[in-house]
Design a protein around this motif. Structure first.
Motif, PDB file in Angstrom:
ATOM      1  N   GLU A  87     122.340  29.858 -73.096  1.00 38.11           N
ATOM      2  CA  GLU A  87     122.975  29.198 -73.955  1.00 38.11           C
ATOM      3  C   GLU A  87     124.515  28.814 -73.462  1.00 38.11           C
ATOM      4  O   GLU A  87     124.858  29.150 -72.299  1.00 38.11           O
ATOM      5  CB  GLU A  87     123.493  30.325 -75.088  1.00 38.11           C
ATOM      6  N   ALA A  88     125.261  28.109 -74.038  1.00 43.51           N
ATOM      7  CA  ALA A  88     126.605  27.584 -73.728  1.00 43.51           C
ATOM      8  C   ALA A  88     127.332  27.074 -74.951  1.00 43.51           C
ATOM      9  O   ALA A  88     126.747  26.728 -76.120  1.00 43.51           O
ATOM     10  CB  ALA A  88     125.990  25.997 -72.938  1.00 43.51           C
ATOM     11  N   GLY A  89     128.524  26.525 -74.705  1.00 45.68           N
ATOM     12  CA  GLY A  89     129.341  26.410 -76.006  1.00 45.68           C
ATOM     13  C   GLY A  89     130.809  26.034 -75.345  1.00 45.68           C
ATOM     14  O   GLY A  89     131.228  26.287 -74.214  1.00 45.68           O
ATOM     15  N   LEU A  90     131.488  25.464 -76.410  1.00 45.36           N
ATOM     16  CA  LEU A  90     132.941  24.955 -76.079  1.00 45.36           C
ATOM     17  C   LEU A  90     133.822  25.251 -77.264  1.00 45.36           C
ATOM     18  O   LEU A  90     133.344  25.323 -78.396  1.00 45.36           O
ATOM     19  CB  LEU A  90     133.023  23.547 -75.988  1.00 45.36           C
ATOM     20  N   GLU A  91     134.988  25.752 -76.955  1.00 46.55           N
ATOM     21  CA  GLU A  91     135.882  25.908 -78.254  1.00 46.55           C
ATOM     22  C   GLU A  91     137.385  25.833 -77.663  1.00 46.55           C
ATOM     23  O   GLU A  91     137.529  25.537 -76.341  1.00 46.55           O
ATOM     24  CB  GLU A  91     136.020  27.683 -78.586  1.00 46.55           C
ATOM     25  N   ARG A  92     138.236  25.661 -78.701  1.00 43.24           N
ATOM     26  CA  ARG A  92     139.908  25.126 -78.137  1.00 43.24           C
ATOM     27  C   ARG A  92     140.364  26.598 -77.813  1.00 43.24           C
ATOM     28  O   ARG A  92     139.899  27.578 -78.328  1.00 43.24           O
ATOM     29  CB  ARG A  92     140.469  24.950 -79.697  1.00 43.24           C
ATOM     30  N   VAL A  93     141.061  26.353 -77.013  1.00 48.52           N
ATOM     31  CA  VAL A  93     141.913  27.792 -76.286  1.00 48.52           C
ATOM     32  C   VAL A  93     142.350  28.366 -77.494  1.00 48.52           C
ATOM     33  O   VAL A  93     142.447  29.707 -77.566  1.00 48.52           O
ATOM     34  CB  VAL A  93     142.881  27.504 -75.325  1.00 48.52           C
ATOM     35  N   SER A  94     143.096  27.746 -78.469  1.00 47.92           N
ATOM     36  CA  SER A  94     143.729  28.510 -79.663  1.00 47.92           C
ATOM     37  C   SER A  94     142.845  29.233 -80.479  1.00 47.92           C
ATOM     38  O   SER A  94     143.121  30.450 -81.243  1.00 47.92           O
ATOM     39  CB  SER A  94     144.411  27.318 -80.505  1.00 47.92           C
ATOM     40  N   GLY A  96     139.803  30.432 -78.930  1.00 43.82           N
ATOM     41  CA  GLY A  96     139.012  31.382 -78.115  1.00 43.82           C
ATOM     42  C   GLY A  96     137.619  31.505 -78.293  1.00 43.82           C
ATOM     43  O   GLY A  96     136.950  30.806 -79.135  1.00 43.82           O
ATOM     44  N   ILE A  97     137.005  32.314 -77.452  1.00 45.34           N
ATOM     45  CA  ILE A  97     135.478  32.770 -77.463  1.00 45.34           C
ATOM     46  C   ILE A  97     135.285  33.991 -77.682  1.00 45.34           C
ATOM     47  O   ILE A  97     136.045  35.132 -77.093  1.00 45.34           O
ATOM     48  CB  ILE A  97     135.091  32.388 -76.198  1.00 45.34           C
ATOM     49  N   HIS A  98     134.562  34.183 -78.801  1.00 48.84           N
ATOM     50  CA  HIS A  98     134.044  35.564 -79.169  1.00 48.84           C
ATOM     51  C   HIS A  98     132.730  35.452 -79.597  1.00 48.84           C
ATOM     52  O   HIS A  98     132.425  35.558 -80.557  1.00 48.84           O
ATOM     53  CB  HIS A  98     135.177  36.059 -80.282  1.00 48.84           C
ATOM     54  N   THR A  99     131.880  35.927 -78.495  1.00 46.47           N
ATOM     55  CA  THR A  99     130.250  35.633 -78.913  1.00 46.47           C
ATOM     56  C   THR A  99     129.839  36.734 -78.457  1.00 46.47           C
ATOM     57  O   THR A  99     130.138  37.750 -77.557  1.00 46.47           O
ATOM     58  CB  THR A  99     129.737  34.498 -78.051  1.00 46.47           C
ATOM     59  N   ARG A 100     128.541  37.088 -78.979  1.00 47.00           N
ATOM     60  CA  ARG A 100     127.577  38.255 -78.621  1.00 47.00           C
ATOM     61  C   ARG A 100     126.245  37.592 -78.417  1.00 47.00           C
ATOM     62  O   ARG A 100     125.701  37.487 -79.263  1.00 47.00           O
ATOM     63  CB  ARG A 100     127.614  39.072 -79.630  1.00 47.00           C
ATOM     64  N   SER A 101     126.207  37.670 -76.999  1.00 47.82           N
ATOM     65  CA  SER A 101     124.649  36.787 -76.609  1.00 47.82           C
ATOM     66  C   SER A 101     123.562  38.051 -76.518  1.00 47.82           C
ATOM     67  O   SER A 101     123.930  38.883 -75.996  1.00 47.82           O
ATOM     68  CB  SER A 101     125.084  36.162 -75.099  1.00 47.82           C
ATOM     69  N   GLU A 154     128.843  40.836 -74.572  1.00 46.05           N
ATOM     70  CA  GLU A 154     129.825  40.349 -75.076  1.00 46.05           C
ATOM     71  C   GLU A 154     130.949  39.707 -74.403  1.00 46.05           C
ATOM     72  O   GLU A 154     131.536  40.045 -73.448  1.00 46.05           O
ATOM     73  CB  GLU A 154     130.610  41.460 -76.103  1.00 46.05           C
ATOM     74  N   THR A 155     131.266  38.381 -75.061  1.00 46.61           N
ATOM     75  CA  THR A 155     132.061  37.707 -73.981  1.00 46.61           C
ATOM     76  C   THR A 155     133.449  37.346 -74.887  1.00 46.61           C
ATOM     77  O   THR A 155     133.170  36.569 -75.857  1.00 46.61           O
ATOM     78  CB  THR A 155     131.602  36.499 -73.599  1.00 46.61           C
ATOM     79  N   ASP A 156     134.700  37.510 -74.344  1.00 49.16           N
ATOM     80  CA  ASP A 156     135.933  37.229 -75.159  1.00 49.16           C
ATOM     81  C   ASP A 156     136.626  36.370 -74.376  1.00 49.16           C
ATOM     82  O   ASP A 156     137.124  37.018 -73.391  1.00 49.16           O
ATOM     83  CB  ASP A 156     136.596  38.321 -75.735  1.00 49.16           C
ATOM     84  N   VAL A 157     137.352  35.236 -74.850  1.00 52.53           N
ATOM     85  CA  VAL A 157     138.337  34.740 -73.804  1.00 52.53           C
ATOM     86  C   VAL A 157     139.424  34.179 -74.817  1.00 52.53           C
ATOM     87  O   VAL A 157     139.183  33.551 -76.143  1.00 52.53           O
ATOM     88  CB  VAL A 157     137.752  33.482 -73.198  1.00 52.53           C
ATOM     89  N   ASP A 158     140.495  34.871 -74.427  1.00 54.41           N
ATOM     90  CA  ASP A 158     141.825  34.493 -75.477  1.00 54.41           C
ATOM     91  C   ASP A 158     142.806  33.688 -74.657  1.00 54.41           C
ATOM     92  O   ASP A 158     143.087  34.168 -73.582  1.00 54.41           O
ATOM     93  CB  ASP A 158     142.385  35.685 -75.980  1.00 54.41           C
ATOM     94  N   GLY A 168     135.073  26.464 -72.122  1.00 51.30           N
ATOM     95  CA  GLY A 168     133.518  26.333 -72.059  1.00 51.30           C
ATOM     96  C   GLY A 168     132.934  27.670 -71.405  1.00 51.30           C
ATOM     97  O   GLY A 168     133.442  28.092 -70.538  1.00 51.30           O
ATOM     98  N   TRP A 169     131.710  27.745 -71.887  1.00 48.58           N
ATOM     99  CA  TRP A 169     130.948  28.943 -71.148  1.00 48.58           C
ATOM    100  C   TRP A 169     129.329  28.546 -71.123  1.00 48.58           C
ATOM    101  O   TRP A 169     128.975  27.883 -71.923  1.00 48.58           O
ATOM    102  CB  TRP A 169     131.286  30.298 -71.911  1.00 48.58           C
ATOM    103  N   ARG A 170     128.862  29.082 -70.175  1.00 49.34           N
ATOM    104  CA  ARG A 170     127.321  28.972 -70.194  1.00 49.34           C
ATOM    105  C   ARG A 170     126.677  30.183 -69.494  1.00 49.34           C
ATOM    106  O   ARG A 170     127.188  30.523 -68.372  1.00 49.34           O
ATOM    107  CB  ARG A 170     127.079  27.648 -69.089  1.00 49.34           C
ATOM    108  N   ILE A 171     125.567  30.498 -69.860  1.00 51.41           N
ATOM    109  CA  ILE A 171     124.729  31.548 -69.448  1.00 51.41           C
ATOM    110  C   ILE A 171     123.473  30.975 -69.109  1.00 51.41           C
ATOM    111  O   ILE A 171     122.803  30.360 -69.610  1.00 51.41           O
ATOM    112  CB  ILE A 171     124.550  32.607 -70.740  1.00 51.41           C
ATOM    113  N   ASP A 172     123.078  31.418 -67.619  1.00 56.56           N
ATOM    114  CA  ASP A 172     121.667  30.924 -67.156  1.00 56.56           C
ATOM    115  C   ASP A 172     120.975  32.462 -66.716  1.00 56.56           C
ATOM    116  O   ASP A 172     121.869  33.183 -66.286  1.00 56.56           O
ATOM    117  CB  ASP A 172     121.872  30.080 -66.101  1.00 56.56           C
TER     118      ASP A 172
END
Length: 176
Positions: A87-94, A96-101, A154-158, A168-172
């Motif tokens: 999976e992958a995705g893009l978000e605005r820095v404001s 953040g990323i808060h995902t549970r893959s 769990e991946t969090d970016v603030d 952006g993030w990507r998991i392979d």
């Protein structure tokens, strides 16, 4: 009606009217003075100026930052012919990323995170224990190997103070 004919009552109403006019005048003056203020140089400025509606990043800049992040993560021409893309995705820095893959328990993966823009972001990856690191918003991806993966990653970016742009993030899955 008989009370209005009473001279004492009429006299009392006149005093009430004068008092009301005086109070209204004082309140009007207070409102006028209270709604504006003078600087030390004598110039008048509004007490609470309206905030400007100019965004920190325009939509053209946002699109350019999205393209940078996609290119850095190889999302612009991603093909899943090898079956390793998760999976992958893009978000605005404001935002953040808060995902549970959801991952396959016990397999190995790579997580790539990139920030395109200005400033720094704080990346937190939680497997068994949280791993934290600071990532520059320089469009250079950081990669983290996930071995013996848990069922949920769990991946969090603030964004840190003053940061803006796109994350952006990507998991392979790692090939055997």
């Amino acid at each position: 009606m008989a009370l209005l004919g009473n001279p004492d009552m009429i006299h009392g109403l006149r005093h009430s009217r004068r008092g009301a006019v005086l109070v209204a005048s004082i309140l009007s003056a207070a409102l006028i003075v209270g709604c504006s203020s003078e600087d030390e140089d004598g110039s008048r400025k509004a007490k609470d100026p309206k905030p400007s509606a100019t965004p920190s990043v325009t939509s053209d800049q946002t699109k350019a930052l999205e393209k940078k992040a996609e290119k850095a993560l190889r999302l612009d021409n991603a093909d899943d012919t090898d079956g390793l893309f998760v999976e992958a995705g893009l978000e605005r820095v404001s935002d953040g990323i808060h995902t549970r893959s959801t991952l396959a328990n016990g397999k190995s993966y790579t997580l790539a995170v990139v920030c395109s823009g200005v400033g720094k972001v704080r990346l937190t990856v939680t497997t068994k224990r949280p791993v934290r690191q600071t990532v520059e918003c320089d469009s250079v991806p950081v990669r983290q190997r996930i071995t013996d993966a848990p069922e949920h990653l769990e991946t969090d970016v603030d964004g840190l103070a003053g940061s803006s742009g796109i994350i952006g993030w990507r998991i392979d899955e790692l090939a055997k």
